[in-house]
Design a protein around this motif. Sequence first.
Motif, PDB file in Angstrom:
ATOM      1  N   GLN A   1       0.835  -1.206   0.000  1.00 17.21           N
ATOM      2  CA  GLN A   1       0.000   0.000   0.000  1.00 17.21           C
ATOM      3  C   GLN A   1       0.870   1.256   0.000  1.00 17.21           C
ATOM      4  N   ASP A   2       1.948   1.249   0.778  1.00 19.39           N
ATOM      5  CA  ASP A   2       2.869   2.387   0.812  1.00 19.39           C
ATOM      6  C   ASP A   2       3.594   2.547  -0.515  1.00 19.39           C
ATOM      7  N   ILE A   3       3.944   1.433  -1.138  1.00 22.74           N
ATOM      8  CA  ILE A   3       4.606   1.473  -2.448  1.00 22.74           C
ATOM      9  C   ILE A   3       3.663   2.088  -3.472  1.00 22.74           C
ATOM     10  N   LYS A   4       2.404   1.718  -3.408  1.00 20.79           N
ATOM     11  CA  LYS A   4       1.414   2.268  -4.331  1.00 20.79           C
ATOM     12  C   LYS A   4       1.300   3.781  -4.163  1.00 20.79           C
ATOM     13  N   GLN A   5       1.225   4.239  -2.928  1.00 22.91           N
ATOM     14  CA  GLN A   5       1.118   5.677  -2.671  1.00 22.91           C
ATOM     15  C   GLN A   5       2.375   6.417  -3.104  1.00 22.91           C
TER      16      GLN A   5
ATOM     17  N   CYS B   1       9.100   2.251  -8.991  1.00 23.92           N
ATOM     18  CA  CYS B   1       8.209   1.263  -8.371  1.00 23.92           C
ATOM     19  C   CYS B   1       7.644   0.274  -9.378  1.00 23.92           C
ATOM     20  N   SER B   2       7.688   0.599 -10.658  1.00 23.26           N
ATOM     21  CA  SER B   2       7.184  -0.341 -11.654  1.00 23.26           C
ATOM     22  C   SER B   2       8.316  -1.065 -12.390  1.00 23.26           C
ATOM     23  N   SER B   3       9.554  -0.870 -11.963  1.00 26.46           N
ATOM     24  CA  SER B   3      10.689  -1.513 -12.633  1.00 26.46           C
ATOM     25  C   SER B   3      10.824  -2.976 -12.204  1.00 26.46           C
TER      26      SER B   3
ATOM     27  N   GLU C   1       2.652   7.158  -6.788  1.00 28.58           N
ATOM     28  CA  GLU C   1       1.771   8.215  -7.274  1.00 28.58           C
ATOM     29  C   GLU C   1       2.311   9.616  -6.997  1.00 28.58           C
ATOM     30  N   THR C   2       3.466   9.733  -6.337  1.00 29.03           N
ATOM     31  CA  THR C   2       3.990  11.049  -5.978  1.00 29.03           C
ATOM     32  C   THR C   2       4.678  11.757  -7.136  1.00 29.03           C
ATOM     33  N   CYS C   3       5.494  11.040  -7.899  1.00 32.22           N
ATOM     34  CA  CYS C   3       6.190  11.678  -9.026  1.00 32.22           C
ATOM     35  C   CYS C   3       6.568  10.620 -10.057  1.00 32.22           C
TER      36      CYS C   3
END
Length: 176
Positions: A112-116, A128-130, A119-121
């Motif tokens: 959940q923290d990774i998802k948030q 996070c998607s690598s 979404e920051t930049c």
Amino acid sequence: MASLLQDPLYDIQCQAPSPSKDLHHLTMTRKEVTFRSWKISVRAEHRKIPPIEVKKTHSEFLEASMLHKPLEKIFGKNTMEYVLNLCRGQFDFIVRIPDTLKIRILSFLDSQDIKQLSETCRTYQKLCSSEEFWEKIKPRQEINIKKSSSVSVKTRKPRQKVDGPAWMQRRRTTLF
């Protein structure tokens, strides 16, 4: 921390706001700020205008307030504030740390923290998607799954004891 400051510190290019088609490029290094502008026009009188290049040290750039307004109009207020902060020596080191170290730090976060964070930049969205990031996270997730499955095994009802050998036991499900 100064070793995290690679050159250029900041680099941005864009096209001027409409109706202009001019191209602008702003580069900031450890010592100076360089602004380049190319006039793009179909008019004959504009064809012979050479590109403009302005180089200033950080202290000179901070004092050149007449240059700030046009740059703010071209690149935006947030970009201009960021460049001025860099000139003042206010660096954002978290963005400048190597990706391997960022991945190591982020590997301790929940999903959940990774998802948030993603979404920051754009930088953290790419990170996070690598594949490298998820390869690092995968072993930790497997450990968490094993821990949660061992908890569920403990909450199950114990198997009933069976009397005698297995071949003598009656099947529990019958057709009749």
